[in-house]
Design an enzyme around this catalytic site. Sequence first.
Site, PDB file in Angstrom:
ATOM      1  N   GLU A 109       0.790  -1.233   0.000  1.00  0.00           N
ATOM      2  CA  GLU A 109       0.000   0.000   0.000  1.00  0.00           C
ATOM      3  C   GLU A 109       0.825   1.288   0.000  1.00  0.00           C
ATOM      4  O   GLU A 109       0.668   2.138   0.890  1.00  0.00           O
ATOM      5  CB  GLU A 109      -0.973   0.004   1.185  1.00  0.00           C
ATOM      6  CG  GLU A 109      -1.995  -1.129   1.106  1.00  0.00           C
ATOM      7  CD  GLU A 109      -3.002  -1.097   2.247  1.00  0.00           C
ATOM      8  OE1 GLU A 109      -2.775  -0.365   3.236  1.00  0.00           O
ATOM      9  OE2 GLU A 109      -4.011  -1.812   2.158  1.00  0.00           O
ATOM     10  N   GLU A 150      -6.336  -8.040  -0.186  1.00  0.00           N
ATOM     11  CA  GLU A 150      -7.003  -7.805   1.096  1.00  0.00           C
ATOM     12  C   GLU A 150      -8.483  -7.532   0.882  1.00  0.00           C
ATOM     13  O   GLU A 150      -8.860  -6.779  -0.020  1.00  0.00           O
ATOM     14  CB  GLU A 150      -6.363  -6.613   1.840  1.00  0.00           C
ATOM     15  CG  GLU A 150      -4.952  -6.843   2.326  1.00  0.00           C
ATOM     16  CD  GLU A 150      -4.426  -5.664   3.141  1.00  0.00           C
ATOM     17  OE1 GLU A 150      -5.265  -4.868   3.624  1.00  0.00           O
ATOM     18  OE2 GLU A 150      -3.202  -5.532   3.281  1.00  0.00           O
TER      19      GLU A 150
END
Length: 830
Positions: free
Chosen positions: A597, A701
């Site tokens: 991320e 995710e």
Amino acid sequence: MPSQSRSRDRYRGRDTEYTRRRYPDEHDYSHDDHDYDYDDDDDDNDDLEQDVTERRYRRDGYRRPRGESRARAYYERDAAAAAAHDEELLAEERERRRAGASGSPRKSGQHRERDRDRERDREAQSRRRTYEDDGRHRTRDGRRERRREGGGEGGRRERRRGESRRGEAARKHQSSDSTNSASHLLSADALARLGSQYEKEDRRERAHAKDAAKAERKRRKKRAVVGEQERGLRAEKPRDRSRARVASGAYMEEGRGPEMEFRRRGGGGPPMDARWPKGGGWGGSVDGGDAGRPFWKQKKWLIGIGVVILILVIVIPVAVVVSKKHNDKPNATTTQPDGTTPSNSNLDGLSPDSIPGYAKGTFLDPWTWYDTNDFNVTFTNETVGGLSLMGLNSTWDDSARPNDNVPPLNKPFPYGKQPIRGVNLGGWLSLEPFITPSFFQSYSALSGVIDEYTLTQKLGSTAGARLEKHYATFITEQDFADIRDAGLDHVRIQYSYWAVTTYDGDPYVAKTSWRYLLRAIEYCRKYGLRVKLDPHGIPGSQNGWNHSGRQGAIGWLNGTDGELNRKRSLEVHDQVSKFFAQDRYKNVVTIYGLVNEPLMLSLSVEDVLNWTVEATKLVQKNGITAYIALHDGFLNLSKWKSILKTRPDNMLLDTHQYTIFNTGQIVLNHTARVNLICNDWSAMIKEVNSTSGFGPTICGEWSQADTDCAQYLNNVGRGTRWEGTFSLTDSTQYCPTADSGPRCSCANANADPSAYSADYKKFLQTYAEAQMSAFETGQGWFYWTWRTESAAQWSYRTAWKGGFMPQKAYSPSFKCGDTVPDFGSLPEYY
């Protein structure tokens, strides 16, 4: 005349006085008051003592100074002096006889008294010389002692001399010669008095010897008792040598002396203390194989005491520190999640000394590990890419498979044809407050503990023990077995750069998590699970969020140290990729992540992409053949159609999708939420996964959470969108009933799963299965996450065991395209 006892102490006092009188210039008066180890015996083993001292002096090979010559030298000098003295006495006697031949046999009282004194002196001198000669040489020469006892030729000569003297006295008694008569009367009178005197002296000497022996036993001083010392002579000790203890008397006679019983180094038998009583003047020991050589020396005693003190000075503080450290660790009774206790049985039979000094107390020392179960604890300092192999076995088996739908590890996984069904191990090796809130609950808002950086900073020296306990107990082998049994086939494992290295100022626990990462991969191998590696914490922080290690500013590719941290992150990948390029990992580590991320909404997109290409080329050059995963950076997926069109081979795009962080999606009701997944997300993933899009895309995710109610999900101390407490300036609620009521609450969402209604469980499972279906239009998915402490809607494990997740991930009850079920009377406000 009284019989001559063999007790050496009987005439010890007179022996000393005799030596003083005869050798006034040579006797060392400063050593008259000797301390003796004495046992009043009548049958000393003098041959043994002679051997002891003679061997000792031959071994030492030294000369004695004047005044302290060996006993044999004294004997020769004594004999010469005694002969001269005898000549004087004989000459005096002849003169007296000549003078008495012309006089009357009746002399005045004064003359008789003088003659009696002379006779008494002569007889006493003769007697002293007899005992002196006997006593001085009895210990030094065993053969001479036996002659004195009458067993040899010397003894027979002594008896003949005695008989001759008695015969001469008898003839004098019988003679009418005035000279003979006078001599006889004087000798008889003198002998009678001397006999009485000697008997009194004998009694006094025996009492004195008994008292002296008793006093000496109390003192127990470590003085050698060798031949000369026993008769009042000072024994010479060679320079730089300490005295040996020689035991004598009844102990030696009974075979209980040290020479008779001494446990040698490597010999058997009871300890020395058990064999030789410490009473009776004993204060040391003798090596029976080298008599006279001391076993304990005074200097060694002093050195030994000093060493003991030094060890205590070192050990006590270390013990205190270790005790404190272990108090911070769980003890042997601390239970793991599955009810077991940490196992360290593989250390049995091994010695801590097998660990080199430079590695003791470090992460390489298994005696410092909280849990050694399934680690190879045989020491090695071997590294690959500068990363330790400690804990790994040298063999492996890639024949396992998680289920019949998946090929074994030693066969290629059909990526693109068969979807990944995996799970994350979030909050384990890289902490995340909402997954393990127990680390953060005990601190107030003023403490500033909000992430792993501030937590380890606060914990200080106890951080290592605290976090290793977490590493060992939060995820165990049983979890990997359960992951397999749940029908999953991949595991995404998070780690951070401090598993590899740390930098100045870092409070993180260095390298400990690396060992648990390697063990986790071996557990995956055992259960046929393939691995995606994912670095969650990059030097400088790639997004400024708490799960990057440090919440706040982004320091990677950004700010003052942006370039430095760029370089550091590449160095970390250089090491990690070299390590996982080993053959043992080619079948199990099949996806290699670059960074989790990166916040490309704040970072330069160009800088991130340039770094991504450079890192990919680096790790592939180092031998990585796995797919390389890069994150979408939170850019709209449609943009990735034109990004990195020319890129290295084997790259995957990783996207993370949640409905609860988007205010336009969190307000959807239950049915609308499922429809969003199946209609919008499914098409989005299918598009980006195509050749017209980026290409191979996975969802790394996602969760079945339908609220943002989990504690610390929005950062430590931050509220929720669901209840309108997220912003300090805006109390707007973001939930399906925000406008119509009733007011939304986190109470039901955060309740124990056992309290969930059947309808709520049905929704949660349908919601999860819809996402599985959507993400399987791409390369597959990894659920976030396997386990949490309390956030049930974020735990695959909790949902699977609680009945709101499919029992087998590859066999869901709902797929997109199916009719969305009715959730009954399920309220929309939770």
